[in-house]
Design an enzyme around this catalytic site. Structure first.
Site, PDB file in Angstrom:
ATOM      1  N   LYS A  80     -40.893  20.570 114.918  1.00  0.00           N
ATOM      2  CA  LYS A  80     -41.698  19.704 113.666  1.00  0.00           C
ATOM      3  C   LYS A  80     -43.029  19.762 114.444  1.00  0.00           C
ATOM      4  O   LYS A  80     -43.254  19.587 115.524  1.00  0.00           O
ATOM      5  CB  LYS A  80     -41.155  18.617 113.408  1.00  0.00           C
ATOM      6  CG  LYS A  80     -41.671  18.250 112.121  1.00  0.00           C
ATOM      7  CD  LYS A  80     -40.614  18.350 110.919  1.00  0.00           C
ATOM      8  CE  LYS A  80     -40.948  17.962 109.727  1.00  0.00           C
ATOM      9  NZ  LYS A  80     -40.189  18.224 108.423  1.00  0.00           N
ATOM     10  N   GLY A 185     -39.368   7.741  94.243  1.00  0.00           N
ATOM     11  CA  GLY A 185     -40.422   8.706  94.580  1.00  0.00           C
ATOM     12  C   GLY A 185     -40.210  10.060  93.674  1.00  0.00           C
ATOM     13  O   GLY A 185     -39.170  10.584  93.786  1.00  0.00           O
ATOM     14  N   GLY A 187     -42.255  13.050  93.441  1.00  0.00           N
ATOM     15  CA  GLY A 187     -42.993  14.006  94.143  1.00  0.00           C
ATOM     16  C   GLY A 187     -42.493  15.195  93.771  1.00  0.00           C
ATOM     17  O   GLY A 187     -41.788  15.221  92.930  1.00  0.00           O
ATOM     18  N   VAL A 189     -40.409  17.177  94.988  1.00  0.00           N
ATOM     19  CA  VAL A 189     -39.154  16.985  94.733  1.00  0.00           C
ATOM     20  C   VAL A 189     -38.099  16.213  94.060  1.00  0.00           C
ATOM     21  O   VAL A 189     -37.698  16.476  92.733  1.00  0.00           O
ATOM     22  CB  VAL A 189     -38.302  16.861  96.598  1.00  0.00           C
ATOM     23  CG1 VAL A 189     -37.060  16.882  96.238  1.00  0.00           C
ATOM     24  CG2 VAL A 189     -38.896  17.826  97.340  1.00  0.00           C
TER      25      VAL A 189
HETATM   26  P1  NAD Z   1     -44.372  14.287  97.850  1.00  0.00           P
HETATM   27  O1  NAD Z   1     -45.337  13.774  98.829  1.00  0.00           O
HETATM   28  O2  NAD Z   1     -44.628  15.337  96.868  1.00  0.00           O
HETATM   29  O3  NAD Z   1     -43.615  13.022  97.099  1.00  0.00           O
HETATM   30  C1  NAD Z   1     -43.273  12.027  97.671  1.00  0.00           C
HETATM   31  C2  NAD Z   1     -43.579  10.919  96.354  1.00  0.00           C
HETATM   32  O4  NAD Z   1     -42.917   9.506  96.771  1.00  0.00           O
HETATM   33  C3  NAD Z   1     -44.952  10.722  95.796  1.00  0.00           C
HETATM   34  O5  NAD Z   1     -44.738  10.871  94.397  1.00  0.00           O
HETATM   35  C4  NAD Z   1     -45.241   9.366  96.331  1.00  0.00           C
HETATM   36  O6  NAD Z   1     -46.257   8.889  95.450  1.00  0.00           O
HETATM   37  C5  NAD Z   1     -44.128   8.616  96.260  1.00  0.00           C
HETATM   38  N1  NAD Z   1     -44.138   7.516  97.076  1.00  0.00           N
HETATM   39  C6  NAD Z   1     -44.818   7.100  98.507  1.00  0.00           C
HETATM   40  N2  NAD Z   1     -44.707   5.998  98.790  1.00  0.00           N
HETATM   41  C7  NAD Z   1     -43.675   5.607  98.009  1.00  0.00           C
HETATM   42  C8  NAD Z   1     -42.968   4.177  97.903  1.00  0.00           C
HETATM   43  N3  NAD Z   1     -43.218   3.398  98.888  1.00  0.00           N
HETATM   44  N4  NAD Z   1     -42.015   3.854  96.800  1.00  0.00           N
HETATM   45  C9  NAD Z   1     -41.822   4.978  96.044  1.00  0.00           C
HETATM   46  N5  NAD Z   1     -42.393   5.884  95.922  1.00  0.00           N
HETATM   47  C10 NAD Z   1     -43.273   6.284  97.140  1.00  0.00           C
HETATM   48  O7  NAD Z   1     -42.906  14.717  98.708  1.00  0.00           O
HETATM   49  P2  NAD Z   1     -41.946  15.612  98.385  1.00  0.00           P
HETATM   50  O8  NAD Z   1     -42.144  17.117  99.114  1.00  0.00           O
HETATM   51  O9  NAD Z   1     -41.337  15.278  97.041  1.00  0.00           O
HETATM   52  O10 NAD Z   1     -40.823  15.092  99.578  1.00  0.00           O
HETATM   53  C11 NAD Z   1     -40.182  13.947  99.373  1.00  0.00           C
HETATM   54  C12 NAD Z   1     -39.205  13.503 100.468  1.00  0.00           C
HETATM   55  O11 NAD Z   1     -38.120  14.782 100.547  1.00  0.00           O
HETATM   56  C13 NAD Z   1     -39.998  13.390 101.837  1.00  0.00           C
HETATM   57  O12 NAD Z   1     -39.478  12.484 102.548  1.00  0.00           O
HETATM   58  C14 NAD Z   1     -39.825  14.947 102.584  1.00  0.00           C
HETATM   59  O13 NAD Z   1     -39.832  14.806 103.964  1.00  0.00           O
HETATM   60  C15 NAD Z   1     -38.364  15.075 102.123  1.00  0.00           C
HETATM   61  N6  NAD Z   1     -38.282  16.532 101.906  1.00  0.00           N
HETATM   62  C16 NAD Z   1     -38.830  17.419 101.521  1.00  0.00           C
HETATM   63  C17 NAD Z   1     -38.520  18.782 101.295  1.00  0.00           C
HETATM   64  C18 NAD Z   1     -39.699  19.517 100.429  1.00  0.00           C
HETATM   65  O14 NAD Z   1     -39.194  20.819 100.222  1.00  0.00           O
HETATM   66  N7  NAD Z   1     -40.640  19.193  99.785  1.00  0.00           N
HETATM   67  C19 NAD Z   1     -37.660  19.256 102.040  1.00  0.00           C
HETATM   68  C20 NAD Z   1     -37.051  18.394 102.727  1.00  0.00           C
HETATM   69  C21 NAD Z   1     -37.129  17.063 102.755  1.00  0.00           C
END
Ligand code: NAD
Length: 362
Positions: A80, A185, A187, A189
């Protein structure tokens, strides 16, 4: 700040601190284990309060990638990288290119992909300087559409299937209709998971710091919006953390009404002990790196030049079976799923157990 005595060190193979005066780049690249193949993991950009926080984060995440890839039987190691800085203010093409030049010097021991604070367009800039970045190319999906290299749809699919596996085990149901899921959250995902759950007939309770996505979820998916700290205590069957790490701790666990925790966020538990507490409380916890492996599966096929959306989907569908086996063994042997997942991942790592079709081309 000691590295070798760091609580998260866990025998990392290589940790590089990189800086570039001209662009202001400050980054750490961590390679945990390359037994199964080159270390692949995302590049996170975040305004860490200090170097110590950045190091702790990168070490935890990099170790998690080793376990995630081993569990998904991918011919990849775990690594990472973190760039220290505010992506909204400090992310410039110069900084990304400087980072790319450092990746190139590592000669392919570490392969980067997008993560929080970085995007596919950022990866394309990094790729101007290095071959060792992935998640760049448009992909054909099984329904004939094209999507970008963003792994989020694949992660969301795996997460949705993981929720179904947990429901099958804990609630003895194949269908999700009428169940209530709390999503933290919405976002890349989380919103997709919410869409799939809605289509499957589940009710949604959601929270986020971003009002725009909340309004969209309310309008399009009939989701009920709650304040950030109120999510844990809502009446719900499943809690799905899809925002940040370390959001499950003994205090908010005590408020939870859900009997299942299944979400996409990395490093969900504040400490390993919390995993044991969940087991004691008979809360079915889907270990984070098992349920959220869809994205790494997706980029692995891309990286190996073997992208076939049907094969990728079949591999992601395996998350359902892997989780079901973990849940059943956890019940049989009275071991927390979090601990059991680490054991199984280490076994697969030590046996060099990777998917036959991928091993041939890796
Ligand atoms: P993202 O940044 O697109 O979405 C995160 C969401 O969480 C955003 O909408 C943000 O506004 C919200 N958020 C931030 N702080 C918050 C809080 N305190 N309470 C509630 N919501 C809050 O990220 P993502 O790509 O959707 O990933 C989400 C999680 O999944 C992360 O932990 C990431 O590491 C993990 N993950 C993502 C992937 C991927 O393919 N994108 C793969 C494996 C793991």
């Amino acid at each position: 700040m000691s590295l070798f005595n760091h609580v998260e060190f866990d025998h990392h193979e290589q940790v590089c601190y990189v800086s570039d005066v001209h662009s202001g780049l400050k980054a750490i690249i961590a390679i945990h284990n390359s037994q199964l193949g080159p270390a692949l993991g995302g590049t996170r950009m975040y305004p860490y309060a200090n170097d110590e926080d950045a190091l702790t984060d990168v070490l935890r995440l990099s170790r998690g990638m080793t376990y995630k890839s081993a569990m998904a039987r991918l011919p990849l190691g775990g690594g990472k990288s973190v760039i220290i800085g505010d992506p909204r203010r400090q992310k410039t093409p110069d900084l990304l290119r400087a980072f790319g030049r450092y990746l190139e010097r590592l000669g392919g021991n570490y392969i980067a992909a997008e993560d929080s604070g970085t995007s596919v367009p950022d990866m394309k800039i990094i790729a101007e300087e290095t071959r060792f970045v992935t998640g760049l190319h448009d992909k054909q999906t099984t329904d004939g559409q094209t999507r970008s290299g963003d792994p989020s749809p694949a992660t969301a699919l795996g997460c949705f299937l993981g929720i179904k596996a947990a429901v099958k085990h804990r609630l003895e149901r194949d269908q999700l209709d009428g169940l209530t899921v709390g999503i933290q959250g919405l976002g890349s995902v989380g919103f997709r998971v919410a869409q799939m759950l809605h289509e499957a007939g589940a009710n949604l309770v959601v929270t986020d710091i971003n009002d725009e996505v909340l309004t969209r979820a309310q309008k399009e998916l009939g989701a009920r919006i709650v304040a950030l700290d109120d999510i844990y205590q809502q009446p719900m069957d499943i809690f799905s953390p899809c925002a940040l790490g370390a959001t499950i701790n003994p205090a908010n666990m005590a408020q939870l009404t859900a009997s299942i925790i299944a979400g996409a966020a990395n490093n969900q538990l504040d400490t390993p002990e919390t995993g044991h507490l969940l087991h004691k409380k008979d809360i079915c916890y889907a270990p984070d790196y098992v349920i959220n492996a869809g994205g790494i599966i997706d980029v692995c096929y891309e990286q190996l030049g073997a992208y076939d959306s049907q094969q990728v989907n079949r591999h992601i569908e395996g998350i359902y079976d892997t989780l079901l086996e973990l849940f059943e063994r956890s019940r049989r042997e009275d071991i927390a799923t979090s601990e059991l997942a680490d054991t199984v991942a280490r076994e697969r790592l030590n046996r060099g157990e990777t998917v036959e079709a991928l091993r041939k081309i890796a």
